[in-house]
Design a protein around this motif. Structure first.
Motif, PDB file in Angstrom:
ATOM      1  N   PRO A  10       0.830  -1.215   0.000  1.00 38.84           N
ATOM      2  CA  PRO A  10       0.000   0.000   0.000  1.00 38.84           C
ATOM      3  C   PRO A  10       0.864   1.265   0.000  1.00 38.84           C
ATOM      4  CG  PRO A  10      -0.856  -1.576   1.569  1.00 38.84           C
ATOM      5  CD  PRO A  10       0.470  -2.119   1.100  1.00 38.84           C
ATOM      6  N   ALA A  11       0.472   2.233  -0.772  1.00 42.84           N
ATOM      7  CA  ALA A  11       1.248   3.462  -0.955  1.00 42.84           C
ATOM      8  C   ALA A  11       1.068   4.438   0.207  1.00 42.84           C
ATOM      9  CB  ALA A  11       0.810   4.154  -2.242  1.00 42.84           C
ATOM     10  N   MET A  12       2.045   5.324   0.324  1.00 43.01           N
ATOM     11  CA  MET A  12       1.913   6.497   1.180  1.00 43.01           C
ATOM     12  C   MET A  12       1.609   7.649   0.235  1.00 43.01           C
ATOM     13  SD  MET A  12       4.675   8.622   3.517  1.00 43.01           S
ATOM     14  CE  MET A  12       5.122   7.260   4.566  1.00 43.01           C
ATOM     15  N   ALA A  25      -9.342  16.216   1.393  1.00 43.86           N
ATOM     16  CA  ALA A  25      -8.476  15.077   1.689  1.00 43.86           C
ATOM     17  C   ALA A  25      -9.279  13.782   1.700  1.00 43.86           C
ATOM     18  CB  ALA A  25      -7.785  15.285   3.032  1.00 43.86           C
ATOM     19  N   ALA A  26     -10.451  13.815   2.316  1.00 42.98           N
ATOM     20  CA  ALA A  26     -11.314  12.627   2.347  1.00 42.98           C
ATOM     21  C   ALA A  26     -11.770  12.263   0.937  1.00 42.98           C
ATOM     22  CB  ALA A  26     -12.515  12.872   3.263  1.00 42.98           C
ATOM     23  N   ALA A  27     -12.064  13.260   0.114  1.00 42.48           N
ATOM     24  CA  ALA A  27     -12.479  12.997  -1.271  1.00 42.48           C
ATOM     25  C   ALA A  27     -11.336  12.385  -2.074  1.00 42.48           C
ATOM     26  CB  ALA A  27     -12.961  14.292  -1.933  1.00 42.48           C
ATOM     27  N   GLU A  28     -10.111  12.876  -1.866  1.00 44.00           N
ATOM     28  CA  GLU A  28      -8.946  12.301  -2.554  1.00 44.00           C
ATOM     29  C   GLU A  28      -8.771  10.836  -2.176  1.00 44.00           C
ATOM     30  OE1 GLU A  28      -4.090  12.564  -2.446  1.00 44.00           O
ATOM     31  OE2 GLU A  28      -5.191  14.411  -2.062  1.00 44.00           O
ATOM     32  N   LEU A  29      -8.846  10.552  -0.888  1.00 43.94           N
ATOM     33  CA  LEU A  29      -8.697   9.175  -0.421  1.00 43.94           C
ATOM     34  C   LEU A  29      -9.825   8.292  -0.961  1.00 43.94           C
ATOM     35  CD1 LEU A  29      -7.152   7.131   1.290  1.00 43.94           C
ATOM     36  CD2 LEU A  29      -8.564   7.839   3.235  1.00 43.94           C
ATOM     37  N   SER A  30     -11.036   8.796  -0.949  1.00 47.45           N
ATOM     38  CA  SER A  30     -12.173   8.037  -1.491  1.00 47.45           C
ATOM     39  C   SER A  30     -11.974   7.739  -2.967  1.00 47.45           C
ATOM     40  CB  SER A  30     -13.481   8.811  -1.297  1.00 47.45           C
ATOM     41  OG  SER A  30     -13.777   8.944   0.068  1.00 47.45           O
ATOM     42  N   TYR A  31     -11.500   8.723  -3.715  1.00 40.73           N
ATOM     43  CA  TYR A  31     -11.240   8.545  -5.144  1.00 40.73           C
ATOM     44  C   TYR A  31     -10.187   7.458  -5.364  1.00 40.73           C
ATOM     45  CZ  TYR A  31      -9.481   9.383  -9.834  1.00 40.73           C
ATOM     46  OH  TYR A  31      -9.071   9.217 -11.131  1.00 40.73           O
ATOM     47  N   LEU A  32      -9.076   7.545  -4.639  1.00 41.30           N
ATOM     48  CA  LEU A  32      -8.014   6.548  -4.805  1.00 41.30           C
ATOM     49  C   LEU A  32      -8.518   5.148  -4.488  1.00 41.30           C
ATOM     50  CD1 LEU A  32      -5.028   8.541  -3.265  1.00 41.30           C
ATOM     51  CD2 LEU A  32      -5.352   7.946  -5.678  1.00 41.30           C
ATOM     52  N   LYS A  33      -9.290   5.027  -3.423  1.00 40.31           N
ATOM     53  CA  LYS A  33      -9.836   3.720  -3.051  1.00 40.31           C
ATOM     54  C   LYS A  33     -10.829   3.220  -4.113  1.00 40.31           C
ATOM     55  CE  LYS A  33      -9.057   3.454   1.833  1.00 40.31           C
ATOM     56  NZ  LYS A  33      -8.461   2.145   1.704  1.00 40.31           N
ATOM     57  N   ALA A  34     -11.663   4.107  -4.633  1.00 40.07           N
ATOM     58  CA  ALA A  34     -12.631   3.722  -5.665  1.00 40.07           C
ATOM     59  C   ALA A  34     -11.929   3.252  -6.944  1.00 40.07           C
ATOM     60  CB  ALA A  34     -13.567   4.894  -5.975  1.00 40.07           C
ATOM     61  N   ARG A  35     -10.760   3.810  -7.213  1.00 41.31           N
ATOM     62  CA  ARG A  35      -9.982   3.420  -8.388  1.00 41.31           C
ATOM     63  C   ARG A  35      -9.152   2.155  -8.127  1.00 41.31           C
ATOM     64  NH1 ARG A  35     -10.846   5.033 -13.150  1.00 41.31           N
ATOM     65  NH2 ARG A  35      -8.644   5.059 -13.627  1.00 41.31           N
ATOM     66  N   GLY A  36      -9.201   1.648  -6.904  1.00 45.39           N
ATOM     67  CA  GLY A  36      -8.514   0.408  -6.589  1.00 45.39           C
ATOM     68  C   GLY A  36      -7.078   0.547  -6.110  1.00 45.39           C
ATOM     69  N   TYR A  37      -6.655   1.772  -5.799  1.00 51.43           N
ATOM     70  CA  TYR A  37      -5.308   1.968  -5.297  1.00 51.43           C
ATOM     71  C   TYR A  37      -5.255   1.611  -3.813  1.00 51.43           C
ATOM     72  CZ  TYR A  37      -4.147   4.455  -9.564  1.00 51.43           C
ATOM     73  OH  TYR A  37      -3.929   4.779 -10.876  1.00 51.43           O
ATOM     74  N   ALA A  38      -4.275   0.842  -3.430  1.00 46.60           N
ATOM     75  CA  ALA A  38      -4.086   0.501  -2.020  1.00 46.60           C
ATOM     76  C   ALA A  38      -3.305   1.635  -1.354  1.00 46.60           C
ATOM     77  CB  ALA A  38      -3.326  -0.810  -1.895  1.00 46.60           C
ATOM     78  N   VAL A  39      -3.922   2.269  -0.380  1.00 42.50           N
ATOM     79  CA  VAL A  39      -3.285   3.352   0.363  1.00 42.50           C
ATOM     80  C   VAL A  39      -3.197   2.916   1.816  1.00 42.50           C
ATOM     81  CG1 VAL A  39      -3.460   5.770   1.088  1.00 42.50           C
ATOM     82  CG2 VAL A  39      -4.213   5.098  -1.209  1.00 42.50           C
ATOM     83  N   GLY A  40      -1.982   2.888   2.343  1.00 46.99           N
ATOM     84  CA  GLY A  40      -1.781   2.477   3.726  1.00 46.99           C
ATOM     85  C   GLY A  40      -1.466   3.624   4.664  1.00 46.99           C
ATOM     86  N   ARG A  41      -0.846   4.664   4.095  1.00 51.21           N
ATOM     87  CA  ARG A  41      -0.432   5.813   4.914  1.00 51.21           C
ATOM     88  C   ARG A  41      -0.743   7.108   4.174  1.00 51.21           C
ATOM     89  NH1 ARG A  41       4.429   2.459   5.727  1.00 51.21           N
ATOM     90  NH2 ARG A  41       4.457   1.836   7.907  1.00 51.21           N
ATOM     91  N   VAL A  42      -1.047   8.132   4.960  1.00 49.33           N
ATOM     92  CA  VAL A  42      -1.225   9.477   4.407  1.00 49.33           C
ATOM     93  C   VAL A  42      -0.302  10.410   5.165  1.00 49.33           C
ATOM     94  CG1 VAL A  42      -2.807  11.419   4.100  1.00 49.33           C
ATOM     95  CG2 VAL A  42      -3.598   9.097   3.652  1.00 49.33           C
ATOM     96  N   GLU A  43       0.522  11.123   4.398  1.00 51.18           N
ATOM     97  CA  GLU A  43       1.426  12.117   4.963  1.00 51.18           C
ATOM     98  C   GLU A  43       0.721  13.464   4.898  1.00 51.18           C
ATOM     99  OE1 GLU A  43       6.058  13.198   4.443  1.00 51.18           O
ATOM    100  OE2 GLU A  43       4.856  13.284   2.597  1.00 51.18           O
ATOM    101  N   MET A  44       0.537  14.087   6.054  1.00 48.60           N
ATOM    102  CA  MET A  44      -0.247  15.323   6.130  1.00 48.60           C
ATOM    103  C   MET A  44       0.645  16.527   6.430  1.00 48.60           C
ATOM    104  SD  MET A  44      -3.769  14.095   7.954  1.00 48.60           S
ATOM    105  CE  MET A  44      -3.121  14.006   9.592  1.00 48.60           C
ATOM    106  N   GLY A  45       0.682  17.441   5.487  1.00 50.18           N
ATOM    107  CA  GLY A  45       1.430  18.667   5.701  1.00 50.18           C
ATOM    108  C   GLY A  45       2.211  19.054   4.475  1.00 50.18           C
ATOM    109  N   GLU A  46       2.792  20.207   4.539  1.00 50.90           N
ATOM    110  CA  GLU A  46       3.683  20.651   3.477  1.00 50.90           C
ATOM    111  C   GLU A  46       4.610  21.725   4.007  1.00 50.90           C
ATOM    112  OE1 GLU A  46       0.202  22.767   3.771  1.00 50.90           O
ATOM    113  OE2 GLU A  46       0.068  20.981   2.534  1.00 50.90           O
ATOM    114  N   GLU A  47       5.682  21.237   4.622  1.00 52.34           N
ATOM    115  CA  GLU A  47       6.720  22.132   5.109  1.00 52.34           C
ATOM    116  C   GLU A  47       6.176  23.190   6.071  1.00 52.34           C
ATOM    117  OE1 GLU A  47       8.374  23.551   1.424  1.00 52.34           O
ATOM    118  OE2 GLU A  47       9.290  21.617   0.993  1.00 52.34           O
TER     119      GLU A  47
END
Length: 176
Positions: A10-12, A25-47
């Motif tokens: 699963p990707a980060m 963020a929830a919509a992005e994760l939902s989209y990735l899951k709906a497309r079948g991408y395995a996501v195990g971690r989410v990195e939150m932030g940007e410097e």
């Protein structure tokens, strides 16, 4: 969906915190899951340190994003803050009531006080040991590298990060 890039692991994925919303963020994760991408971690932030964000403000956003993302997938591992500078302890303006300047201590204290320290499943940061292509000290920088990383990690561990919390360098460089 099996990706050759992640070798079936699963990707980060990164999500912006300062320039987005928990709903995005929830919509992005939902989209990735709906497309079948395995996501195990989410990195939150940007410097967040380079944006001069206080640890308490980032932590408040972190909690909001954690709630939204766990609404999509309660098993998701979350982390951050994606520091851009890590050659020394990161300092924040001292708080009037106790004078603490450690960014990490104040971030951890906020999550703890608000019952969300369990939402910090890894600690991530960027690291750029090399300068531009014309860097004549690249070899010296490379030789200093183990000490630079060890020092930063040791300082952050002393700043109350949970024991055993995984740490990831999620962005680095070698400009040539």
């Amino acid at each position: 969906f099996q990706s050759g890039i992640t070798r079936g692991i699963p990707a980060m994925v990164p999500i912006p915190v300062l320039y987005s919303t928990p709903q995005n963020a929830a919509a992005e994760l939902s989209y990735l899951k709906a497309r079948g991408y395995a996501v195990g971690r989410v990195e939150m932030g940007e410097e967040v340190d380079g944006q001069f964000m206080t640890p308490e403000d980032y932590a408040a956003l972190y909690v909001q994003f954690a709630v939204a993302l766990h609404g999509v997938d309660p098993t998701l591992q979350l982390g951050g803050p994606v520091f851009e500078d890590n050659e020394s302890d990161l300092k924040a303006w001292a708080l009037a009531k106790h004078g603490e300047t450690s960014w990490v201590k104040r971030f951890v204290a906020y999550l703890t006080a608000h019952g969300h320290l369990g939402d910090l499943n890894f600690f991530s940061f960027e690291h750029y040991p090399f300068g531009s292509c014309g860097d004549t000290k690249a070899e010296d920088n490379l030789l200093r590298e183990p000490d630079l990383i060890s020092n930063s990690v040791s300082v952050w561990r002393k700043d109350n990060l949970p024991a055993g919390l995984p740490m990831f360098v999620t962005e680095t460089n070698s400009s040539w």
